[in-house]
Design a protein around this motif. Structure first.
Motif, short mmCIF file in Angstrom:
data_model
loop_
_atom_site.label_atom_id
_atom_site.label_comp_id
_atom_site.label_asym_id
_atom_site.label_seq_id
_atom_site.Cartn_x
_atom_site.Cartn_y
_atom_site.Cartn_z
N HIS A 1 0.86 -1.19 0.00
CA HIS A 1 0.00 0.00 0.00
C HIS A 1 0.89 1.24 0.00
CE1 HIS A 1 -3.81 2.12 0.61
NE2 HIS A 1 -3.13 2.95 1.40
N ASN A 2 0.88 1.97 -1.12
CA ASN A 2 1.74 3.14 -1.27
C ASN A 2 1.11 4.37 -0.62
OD1 ASN A 2 3.93 2.04 -3.02
ND2 ASN A 2 2.19 1.62 -4.38
N LEU A 3 1.73 4.84 0.45
CA LEU A 3 1.28 6.07 1.10
C LEU A 3 1.74 7.30 0.31
CD1 LEU A 3 2.06 5.13 4.81
CD2 LEU A 3 -0.13 4.96 3.61
N THR B 1 7.07 6.17 0.28
CA THR B 1 6.74 5.44 1.51
C THR B 1 5.62 4.45 1.25
OG1 THR B 1 7.35 7.38 2.83
CG2 THR B 1 6.06 5.67 3.92
N ALA B 2 5.79 3.22 1.75
CA ALA B 2 4.80 2.18 1.52
C ALA B 2 4.70 1.26 2.74
CB ALA B 2 5.16 1.37 0.28
N LEU B 3 3.50 0.75 2.96
CA LEU B 3 3.27 -0.33 3.92
C LEU B 3 3.12 -1.63 3.15
CD1 LEU B 3 0.56 1.41 6.16
CD2 LEU B 3 3.04 1.31 6.56
N TYR B 4 3.55 -2.74 3.73
CA TYR B 4 3.46 -4.00 3.00
C TYR B 4 3.21 -5.17 3.94
CZ TYR B 4 8.33 -4.68 4.52
OH TYR B 4 9.47 -4.80 5.28
N ALA B 5 2.66 -6.23 3.37
CA ALA B 5 2.42 -7.48 4.10
C ALA B 5 2.65 -8.64 3.13
CB ALA B 5 1.01 -7.54 4.66
N THR B 6 3.37 -9.66 3.60
CA THR B 6 3.67 -10.83 2.77
C THR B 6 3.59 -12.09 3.63
OG1 THR B 6 5.23 -9.52 1.45
CG2 THR B 6 5.34 -11.91 1.21
N VAL B 7 3.03 -13.15 3.07
CA VAL B 7 3.03 -14.45 3.74
C VAL B 7 3.45 -15.50 2.71
CG1 VAL B 7 0.58 -14.86 3.25
CG2 VAL B 7 1.70 -16.08 5.14
N ALA B 8 4.23 -16.48 3.14
CA ALA B 8 4.74 -17.50 2.22
C ALA B 8 4.89 -18.83 2.93
CB ALA B 8 6.09 -17.06 1.64
#
Length: 421
Positions: A369-371, A375-382
């Motif tokens: 999510h680009n603020l 600057t960006a927020l991110y989430a990843t699962v693997a």
């Protein structure tokens, strides 16, 4: 006044830029192993031995939570500059250091991410120093996760992973002991000029910088080379591609000498070939890569051609990925798989008990999510699934080093923020 005038001319013809990335994440990693033994083992004579009283040990799990860095983009601090030399020529430098902003322990103490000086013009660019290898470019450019964080594709993980490190954390190098997988030091690189209608390319040669010895005395020569690895460390490779509009496709090949016994005439090397492509349809962008690396041992004389389990091992992998823009955000997903082929002759105990060569697959999904532009927020699962003894993980967390247990699954997630400047 004269000094100020000279300084003004110099500043008009050159520029120096400070840049960097600070990336921090709350991350969690867990690796699970199971006891797959059934009370049957191989005896000294190569025949199966049955133990009816064997008690299965079940499973074991190792896990870790951390405030990590580089989950979306690699944290770094760098300096780059260019000077216009006139006549279409330009000189430039690039010094880029990795930083560990989670604990502040690593800063500008080395520029091992990149340290180059170059000369460019209508002929292209000649670059000297430490830089990305041509073969690594395909691994990172055609990965929706850019080989960062828990989502990094298994081709990258397997090539940069030394299987011996599962039981020996001090083991260095990647597949086949390759220390030149992602970057090569002491290199000379040449890049084609950018005005070739979408075609691009580069070649690289990295010196091994090993000491050589020559004497009229065979005894002195043999004594010097007894424990010497005069050929180890050299890398040679190239990458060529075509990028125009939504399409980008490239093929790369590299060969790295990982070690040798000079006196015996034995040379170990890792040869890598990969092909990657991406196509931007607008609503979605597709990525793909096929890669094959071979750990090869060359013998100057067949008398040294002894049996070695890792001799001729092939590492084959592929990747399918996608990114989907959603407003100011971006959904990222990929599926990757690798397989080790030991190229061994048929043996009863291998067929019955090892049940085939090691292989693994990985599924990763994330959202950015680009603020703002920086600057960006991110989430990843693997999640990684290992089979037949493969031990690939979503992080540098090792599996249990107890030989009773066989690695099975690895899960990881990153929740973080990235700021670039």
């Amino acid at each position: 006044m004269a000094a100020l005038a000279v300084a003004g001319v110099a500043s008009a013809q050159s520029s120096v830029t400070l840049f960097g990335v600070v990336d921090a994440s709350i991350s969690s990693y867990s690796n699970s192993s199971r006891d797959t033994h059934n009370g049957i083992s191989i005896g000294a004579n190569g025949l199966p031995v049955v133990n009816p009283f064997y008690v299965n040990q079940g499973s074991v799990k190792v896990s870790k939570r951390a405030l990590a860095n580089s989950g979306y983009n690699s944290s770094r601090l760098g300096f780059r500059g260019t000077e216009d030399l006139g006549g279409g020529l330009a000189a430039s430098f690039w010094l880029e250091a990795p930083i560990s902003n989670d604990d502040g322990a690593t800063g500008v103490s080395s520029f091992k991410r990149r340290s180059t000086v170059s000369l460019s013009g209508g002929f292209g660019e000649v670059r000297l120093g430490r830089d990305y290898t041509p073969t690594f470019w395909n691994d990172t450019v055609f990965d929706p996760f850019g080989t960062n964080g828990v989502g990094s594709n298994l081709i990258n993980t397997a090539n940069g992973y030394n299987p011996k490190s599962r039981f020996d954390p001090t083991a260095t190098g990647g597949f086949g002991g390759n220390t030149n997988y992602d970057r090569a030091s002491n290199s000379i690189g040449y890049f084609l000029p950018p005005n070739l209608g979408g075609f691009y390319g580069q070649v690289m040669y990295a010196f091994n910088e090993q000491t050589k010895f020559k004497s009229n005395s065979a005894a002195l020569t043999n004594a010097f080379y007894k424990d010497n690895t005069a050929r180890a460390g050299r890398y040679v490779g190239g990458r060529f591609g075509y990028a125009n509009g939504p399409l980008d496709v490239a093929i790369a090949y590299g060969s790295s000498i990982t070690g040798d016994q000079y006196q015996a005439g034995i040379t170990s090397k890792v040869n890598t070939l990969n092909l990657g492509a991406s196509y931007d349809f607008g609503p979605v962008k597709l990525f793909g890569e096929y890669s094959k690396a071979k750990n090869k041992i060359d013998y100057a004389s067949q008398q040294f051609n002894i049996v070695d389990r890792d001799n001729g091992t092939d590492l084959t992998g592929y990747l399918l990925g996608v990114t989907v823009p959603v407003g100011v955000g971006l959904i990222r997903a990929s599926y990757s798989a690798v397989k080790y082929d030991r190229n061994q002759q048929f043996a009863f105990n291998q067929f019955a008990f090892n049940k085939g060569d090691e292989k693994a697959n990985k599924l990763a999904i994330g959202y950015v999510h680009n603020l703002s532009k920086r600057t960006a927020l991110y989430a990843t699962v693997a999640r990684v699934s290992n089979k037949n003894g493969a031990a690939l993980s979503t992080s540098n967390l090792l599996f249990s080093n107890n030989t009773t247990f066989t690695p099975k699954t690895s899960t990881g997630y990153d929740f973080g923020i990235r700021h670039a400047f």
